[in-house]
Motif scaffolding. Structure first.
Motif, PDB file in Angstrom:
ATOM      1  N   LEU A 167       0.833  -1.206   0.000  1.00  0.00           N
ATOM      2  CA  LEU A 167       0.000   0.000   0.000  1.00  0.00           C
ATOM      3  C   LEU A 167       0.867   1.256   0.000  1.00  0.00           C
ATOM      4  O   LEU A 167       0.606   2.212  -0.747  1.00  0.00           O
ATOM      5  CB  LEU A 167      -0.936  -0.010   1.209  1.00  0.00           C
ATOM      6  CG  LEU A 167      -2.066  -1.042   1.189  1.00  0.00           C
ATOM      7  CD1 LEU A 167      -2.755  -1.107   2.547  1.00  0.00           C
ATOM      8  CD2 LEU A 167      -3.080  -0.726   0.092  1.00  0.00           C
ATOM      9  N   SER A 170       2.507   1.958  -3.305  1.00  0.00           N
ATOM     10  CA  SER A 170       1.593   2.367  -4.376  1.00  0.00           C
ATOM     11  C   SER A 170       0.866   3.677  -4.040  1.00  0.00           C
ATOM     12  O   SER A 170      -0.075   4.052  -4.740  1.00  0.00           O
ATOM     13  CB  SER A 170       0.586   1.256  -4.661  1.00  0.00           C
ATOM     14  OG  SER A 170      -0.146   0.910  -3.498  1.00  0.00           O
ATOM     15  N   HIS A 172      -0.943   4.503  -1.338  1.00  0.00           N
ATOM     16  CA  HIS A 172      -2.174   4.427  -0.543  1.00  0.00           C
ATOM     17  C   HIS A 172      -1.852   4.592   0.947  1.00  0.00           C
ATOM     18  O   HIS A 172      -2.034   3.671   1.759  1.00  0.00           O
ATOM     19  CB  HIS A 172      -2.888   3.104  -0.818  1.00  0.00           C
ATOM     20  CG  HIS A 172      -3.390   2.982  -2.221  1.00  0.00           C
ATOM     21  ND1 HIS A 172      -2.669   2.356  -3.219  1.00  0.00           N
ATOM     22  CD2 HIS A 172      -4.531   3.430  -2.812  1.00  0.00           C
ATOM     23  CE1 HIS A 172      -3.347   2.408  -4.358  1.00  0.00           C
ATOM     24  NE2 HIS A 172      -4.482   3.059  -4.133  1.00  0.00           N
ATOM     25  N   ARG A 174      -3.171   6.568   3.306  1.00  0.00           N
ATOM     26  CA  ARG A 174      -4.283   6.578   4.269  1.00  0.00           C
ATOM     27  C   ARG A 174      -4.750   5.157   4.594  1.00  0.00           C
ATOM     28  O   ARG A 174      -5.088   4.856   5.750  1.00  0.00           O
ATOM     29  CB  ARG A 174      -5.438   7.429   3.730  1.00  0.00           C
ATOM     30  CG  ARG A 174      -5.153   8.933   3.761  1.00  0.00           C
ATOM     31  CD  ARG A 174      -6.418   9.720   3.458  1.00  0.00           C
ATOM     32  NE  ARG A 174      -6.258  11.152   3.668  1.00  0.00           N
ATOM     33  CZ  ARG A 174      -6.017  12.042   2.725  1.00  0.00           C
ATOM     34  NH1 ARG A 174      -5.874  11.634   1.468  1.00  0.00           N
ATOM     35  NH2 ARG A 174      -5.895  13.322   3.008  1.00  0.00           N
ATOM     36  N   ASP A 175      -4.792   4.272   3.596  1.00  0.00           N
ATOM     37  CA  ASP A 175      -5.175   2.887   3.852  1.00  0.00           C
ATOM     38  C   ASP A 175      -4.142   2.198   4.753  1.00  0.00           C
ATOM     39  O   ASP A 175      -4.500   1.463   5.679  1.00  0.00           O
ATOM     40  CB  ASP A 175      -5.297   2.108   2.541  1.00  0.00           C
ATOM     41  CG  ASP A 175      -6.578   2.438   1.788  1.00  0.00           C
ATOM     42  OD1 ASP A 175      -7.487   3.027   2.400  1.00  0.00           O
ATOM     43  OD2 ASP A 175      -6.660   2.114   0.593  1.00  0.00           O
TER      44      ASP A 175
END
Length: 304
Positions: A167, A170, A172, A174-175
């Motif tokens: 994550l 890439s 992401h 916040r995830d």
């Protein structure tokens, strides 16, 4: 929190009763936290000391010479475990000799031999020579056992350090932060860089990345902590392709409204969100315009 280093041929004689979660615990994410919750529950119910058992380095670094990058440093891990209320951290000094222990020998030395009364592991835990031991190998001994089911990211993917690294790589953020239950952070020293940011109106602090996991190349909204104070700013991770004279990943932070000399200081960088990927600009003027846009957007997003 007490930290006990475990040398294979010099194991301590312990008299306290322990409940221990065993694993590598890189990131101490939601899945790991479920094990910690079970440890604390057993500790409170039975009156045992709450403990975590881990390794001083990733097993594949010793066995295959692989360079590993981590979500958390040892210092980070220790600080988070203490914050979570763990009484004792056991750190196994990992070696090829430790790796060669059969599951039964591992149990005899590191569980029975250390007076551990209850063991907590994940459903897919493996240990011992060539990972030949699993959760069933822990059954039928003098200690009791909790097997914790996975925490799922979606229907098919469990929460794991590998998933969180993917994550982050890439963009992401916040995830990843949601699965960590905190902002992903890198702690490093402020070092001298090219000093180019100062010349274009964006003086940056260059922070060593060390063995931390690489994030996606690009611009981030961040908070930093230095000299015991928190500040907001924007960060760039990458190779500065506009100038094309950096040959390893760099982490540069432009701290908003900040004018102190912090060279040599330790800084913790908390990643809040990914703003845009790294770009190569035709000239410096285009780069400055984009950085001005980045600053305006991130200031608003961070409520500066």
């Amino acid at each position: 929190m007490e930290i006990i280093e475990l040398e294979l041929h010099d194991l301590p004689q312990l008299t306290k009763d322990y409940v221990v979660a065993i694993g590598f615990f890189d990131g101490l994410h939601l899945g790991h936290q479920k094990l910690i919750e079970e440890v604390k529950h057993i500790s409170q119910t039975k009156g045992y000391q709450s403990a975590v058992m881990t390794f001083d380095q990733h097993p594949l670094t010793v066995l295959k010479g692989e360079e590993k990058r981590y979500l958390t440093s040892r210092h980070d891990r220790n600080r988070i475990l203490e914050h979570l209320g763990i009484d004792t951290l056991f750190v196994i000094r990992f070696s090829k000799e430790v790796a060669a222990l059969s599951p039964e020998d591992f149990i005899d030395k590191y569980i029975v031999g250390l007076n551990i009364q209850h063991v907590v592991v994940g459903f897919d835990f493996h240990f011992g020579n060539k990972n030949s031991g699993d959760v069933h190998s822990l059954e039928g001994h003098q200690f009791t056992l909790s097997i914790v089911p996975p925490v799922m990211y979606d229907e098919n993917v469990k929460v794991s350090s590998t998933l969180i690294k993917s994550l982050l790589q890439s963009g992401h953020v916040r995830d990843a932060n949601r699965l960590l239950t905190r902002d992903y952070a890198i702690t490093g020293k402020v070092i001298h860089g090219k000093a180019r940011g100062r010349l274009i109106g964006f003086p940056t602090a260059n922070v060593t990345i060390g063995k931390y996991c690489y994030l996606a190349k690009g611009v981030y909204g961040v908070e930093v902590e230095v000299n015991g104070q928190r500040y907001k700013g924007m960060a760039n991770i990458g190779m500065n392709p506009t100038f094309n004279d950096i040959f390893e990943m760099s982490l540069e932070i432009y701290i908003f409204d900040f004018h102190q000399d912090i060279y040599g200081k330790e800084m913790q960088v908390f990643f809040k969100f990914f703003e845009r990927p790294e770009e190569r600009f035709n000239d410096v003027d285009d780069l400055i315009k984009e950085m001005q846009h980045d600053e305006a957007y991130i200031r608003k997003a961070l409520d500066v």
